[in-house]
Design a protein around this motif. Structure first.
Motif, PDB file in Angstrom:
ATOM      1  N   GLN A  17     -20.400 -18.043  51.603  1.00 12.71           N
ATOM      2  CA  GLN A  17     -20.733 -16.625  51.760  1.00 12.71           C
ATOM      3  C   GLN A  17     -22.117 -16.429  52.359  1.00 12.71           C
ATOM      4  OE1 GLN A  17     -19.186 -13.996  48.356  1.00 12.71           O
ATOM      5  NE2 GLN A  17     -19.296 -16.010  47.391  1.00 12.71           N
ATOM      6  N   GLY A  18     -22.995 -17.417  52.154  1.00  9.56           N
ATOM      7  CA  GLY A  18     -24.319 -17.385  52.771  1.00  9.56           C
ATOM      8  C   GLY A  18     -25.240 -16.299  52.256  1.00  9.56           C
ATOM      9  N   ASN A  19     -25.098 -15.929  50.997  1.00 10.05           N
ATOM     10  CA  ASN A  19     -25.930 -14.844  50.463  1.00 10.05           C
ATOM     11  C   ASN A  19     -27.412 -15.210  50.371  1.00 10.05           C
ATOM     12  OD1 ASN A  19     -23.741 -13.133  50.209  1.00 10.05           O
ATOM     13  ND2 ASN A  19     -23.318 -13.722  48.090  1.00 10.05           N
ATOM     14  N   ALA A  20     -27.702 -16.467  50.085  1.00 10.67           N
ATOM     15  CA  ALA A  20     -29.110 -16.884  50.035  1.00 10.67           C
ATOM     16  C   ALA A  20     -29.733 -16.810  51.427  1.00 10.67           C
ATOM     17  CB  ALA A  20     -29.226 -18.303  49.477  1.00 10.67           C
ATOM     18  N   THR A  21     -28.932 -17.107  52.435  1.00 11.80           N
ATOM     19  CA  THR A  21     -29.414 -17.049  53.821  1.00 11.80           C
ATOM     20  C   THR A  21     -29.805 -15.627  54.197  1.00 11.80           C
ATOM     21  OG1 THR A  21     -27.984 -18.918  54.411  1.00 11.80           O
ATOM     22  CG2 THR A  21     -28.828 -17.572  56.215  1.00 11.80           C
ATOM     23  N   THR A  22     -28.884 -14.682  54.002  1.00 13.60           N
ATOM     24  CA  THR A  22     -29.190 -13.291  54.345  1.00 13.60           C
ATOM     25  C   THR A  22     -30.221 -12.701  53.398  1.00 13.60           C
ATOM     26  OG1 THR A  22     -27.260 -12.589  53.044  1.00 13.60           O
ATOM     27  CG2 THR A  22     -26.948 -12.848  55.397  1.00 13.60           C
ATOM     28  N   GLY A  23     -30.214 -13.152  52.137  1.00 14.47           N
ATOM     29  CA  GLY A  23     -31.170 -12.638  51.157  1.00 14.47           C
ATOM     30  C   GLY A  23     -32.605 -12.997  51.461  1.00 14.47           C
ATOM     31  N   LEU A  24     -32.789 -14.000  52.316  1.00 17.98           N
ATOM     32  CA  LEU A  24     -34.140 -14.377  52.744  1.00 17.98           C
ATOM     33  C   LEU A  24     -34.410 -13.955  54.189  1.00 17.98           C
ATOM     34  CD1 LEU A  24     -34.573 -17.855  51.038  1.00 17.98           C
ATOM     35  CD2 LEU A  24     -35.936 -15.793  50.621  1.00 17.98           C
ATOM     36  N   GLY A  25     -33.547 -13.090  54.716  1.00 15.93           N
ATOM     37  CA  GLY A  25     -33.787 -12.518  56.033  1.00 15.93           C
ATOM     38  C   GLY A  25     -33.555 -13.460  57.194  1.00 15.93           C
ATOM     39  N   VAL A  26     -32.759 -14.517  56.972  1.00 15.01           N
ATOM     40  CA  VAL A  26     -32.483 -15.492  58.038  1.00 15.01           C
ATOM     41  C   VAL A  26     -31.140 -15.166  58.686  1.00 15.01           C
ATOM     42  CG1 VAL A  26     -32.031 -17.928  58.542  1.00 15.01           C
ATOM     43  CG2 VAL A  26     -33.857 -17.298  56.954  1.00 15.01           C
TER      44      VAL A  26
ATOM     45  N   PRO B 230     -29.691 -22.807  56.289  1.00 15.80           N
ATOM     46  CA  PRO B 230     -28.691 -21.740  56.173  1.00 15.80           C
ATOM     47  C   PRO B 230     -27.287 -22.267  55.892  1.00 15.80           C
ATOM     48  CG  PRO B 230     -29.999 -21.526  58.189  1.00 15.80           C
ATOM     49  CD  PRO B 230     -30.278 -22.881  57.629  1.00 15.80           C
ATOM     50  N   SER B 231     -26.437 -21.335  55.509  1.00 14.83           N
ATOM     51  CA  SER B 231     -25.020 -21.615  55.337  1.00 14.83           C
ATOM     52  C   SER B 231     -24.246 -20.926  56.459  1.00 14.83           C
ATOM     53  CB  SER B 231     -24.527 -21.116  53.979  1.00 14.83           C
ATOM     54  OG  SER B 231     -23.163 -21.410  53.803  1.00 14.83           O
ATOM     55  N   SER B 232     -22.955 -21.139  56.443  1.00 22.54           N
ATOM     56  CA  SER B 232     -22.073 -20.527  57.437  1.00 22.54           C
ATOM     57  C   SER B 232     -20.682 -20.433  56.835  1.00 22.54           C
ATOM     58  CB  SER B 232     -22.046 -21.374  58.710  1.00 22.54           C
ATOM     59  OG  SER B 232     -20.934 -21.055  59.512  1.00 22.54           O
ATOM     60  N   ILE B 233     -19.894 -19.488  57.317  1.00 26.02           N
ATOM     61  CA  ILE B 233     -18.506 -19.369  56.855  1.00 26.02           C
ATOM     62  C   ILE B 233     -17.725 -20.633  57.187  1.00 26.02           C
ATOM     63  CG2 ILE B 233     -17.658 -18.297  58.972  1.00 26.02           C
ATOM     64  CD1 ILE B 233     -16.634 -17.435  55.332  1.00 26.02           C
TER      65      ILE B 233
ATOM     66  N   GLU C  65     -31.873  -4.496  45.008  1.00 23.46           N
ATOM     67  CA  GLU C  65     -32.173  -3.930  46.324  1.00 23.46           C
ATOM     68  C   GLU C  65     -32.771  -4.951  47.285  1.00 23.46           C
ATOM     69  OE1 GLU C  65     -33.363   0.628  44.875  1.00 23.46           O
ATOM     70  OE2 GLU C  65     -34.917  -0.824  45.436  1.00 23.46           O
ATOM     71  N   ALA C  66     -33.577  -5.867  46.757  1.00 28.08           N
ATOM     72  CA  ALA C  66     -34.370  -6.768  47.598  1.00 28.08           C
ATOM     73  C   ALA C  66     -33.562  -7.543  48.641  1.00 28.08           C
ATOM     74  CB  ALA C  66     -35.179  -7.717  46.716  1.00 28.08           C
ATOM     75  N   PRO C  67     -32.374  -8.115  48.289  1.00 29.02           N
ATOM     76  CA  PRO C  67     -31.635  -8.893  49.291  1.00 29.02           C
ATOM     77  C   PRO C  67     -31.248  -8.102  50.536  1.00 29.02           C
ATOM     78  CG  PRO C  67     -30.781  -9.325  47.089  1.00 29.02           C
ATOM     79  CD  PRO C  67     -31.724  -8.165  46.968  1.00 29.02           C
ATOM     80  N   SER C  68     -30.995  -6.812  50.379  1.00 29.95           N
ATOM     81  CA  SER C  68     -30.597  -6.011  51.537  1.00 29.95           C
ATOM     82  C   SER C  68     -31.741  -5.855  52.534  1.00 29.95           C
ATOM     83  CB  SER C  68     -30.083  -4.636  51.098  1.00 29.95           C
ATOM     84  OG  SER C  68     -31.116  -3.894  50.476  1.00 29.95           O
ATOM     85  N   PHE C  69     -32.969  -6.141  52.083  1.00 31.45           N
ATOM     86  CA  PHE C  69     -34.135  -6.118  52.963  1.00 31.45           C
ATOM     87  C   PHE C  69     -34.546  -7.525  53.398  1.00 31.45           C
ATOM     88  CE2 PHE C  69     -34.229  -2.105  50.745  1.00 31.45           C
ATOM     89  CZ  PHE C  69     -34.661  -1.202  51.703  1.00 31.45           C
ATOM     90  N   GLY C  70     -33.776  -8.532  52.951  1.00 31.37           N
ATOM     91  CA  GLY C  70     -34.065  -9.905  53.326  1.00 31.37           C
ATOM     92  C   GLY C  70     -35.360 -10.432  52.759  1.00 31.37           C
TER      93      GLY C  70
END
Length: 272
Positions: A43-52, A101-104, A236-241
């Protein structure tokens, strides 16, 4: 530099694994530790959660804009790139905090691993070159006891288990601990339950207090005394990366993770 590899695991979803991975990592980075997060979840949530970004734009052979995945952990597990590739390890907005990062595409890796020799040790071998370059490597695992998770436990020195303070918290925990024992016995003798962290806690609810008491009875000093509260800013924070210490360092969630990171370091300093 001795690198400690910690798998953040709980096969139950929505318990705060990725939130803990990102924010504990960020708080440790703030303390001057070199941290690498390896996003093992398709799902890569850590990737998007850090704005990558997971994809980069390019102009294809027909002169049209197209996208392709950035180098990610899938590429490493397949042997298409080395873990030390400079394009693989991405810097984040937080100094000292990096991520692979991760990927699908990672969702298909288990079928590809079936034909690999020592398939449970693919990750361990792949990230070996990273040892000595970071203080801690956190493996953000998917919410299942999959081959990806097994690889993470084989590669790790210990596991950190986030437990949500709710009725079903203990359900499945016995199975997880049994799985850890099996991995320890058959594949990774050094593996142990290093830390347990209570998440989404509210002292106003008697149920949360009861869950906390039960977890403490079972895990003893492996349980971090800091409890991560229910906190809107954390959500909220992850949506801002951004990790919470960059998004709102004064909110209750940020304060809790900073305390948890200090407690984590104190306990780790006593471990061999």
């Amino acid at each position: 530099m001795k690198t400690k590899i910690i798998a953040i695991i709980n096969q139950k979803g929505g318990v705060g694994k990725t939130t803990t991975c990102i924010n504990l990592g960020a708080c440790l980075a703030k303390e001057g530790k070199k941290i690498l997060i390896v996003d093992m979840d398709p799902q890569g949530n850590a990737t998007t959660g850090l704005g990558v970004k997971k994809h980069v734009e390019f102009v294809n052979e027909y002169g049209k804009r197209d996208v392709r995945p950035v180098l990610n952990i899938y590429s490493v597990l397949c042997g298409k790139t080395d873990a030390l590739n400079k394009e693989l390890i991405r810097e984040t907005e937080m100094p000292n905090l990096s991520i692979i990062p991760s990927s699908i595409d990672l969702s298909a890796i288990e079928m590809e691993m079936n034909d690999m020799p020592n398939r449970e040790k693919v990750l361990e071998k792949a990230i070996e070159p990273l040892k000595g370059k970071f203080d801690f490597i956190f493996l953000d695992c998917p919410p299942s006891m999959s081959l990806i998770t097994i690889n993470s436990m084989v590669a790790a020195d210990s596991v950190l288990i986030p437990i949500q303070c709710e009725f079903y918290a203990m359900e499945g925990l016995a199975q997880l601990l049994d799985s850890i024992k099996i991995i320890k016995k058959l594949l990774n003798p050094k593996l142990s339950v290093g830390h347990v962290l209570l998440t989404m806690y509210s002292g106003r609810y008697k149920l949360h207090q009861q869950v906390a008491e039960e977890v403490e009875k079972y895990f003893g000093n492996r349980l971090l005394s800091t409890k991560i509260p229910v906190n809107v800013r954390l959500a909220e924070a992850p949506s801002f990366g951004k990790p919470i210490v960059l998004y709102d360092k004064r909110c209750a969630g940020a304060v809790a993770y900073q305390r948890a990171s200090q407690e984590f370091l104190a306990k780790e300093s006593k471990r061999k």
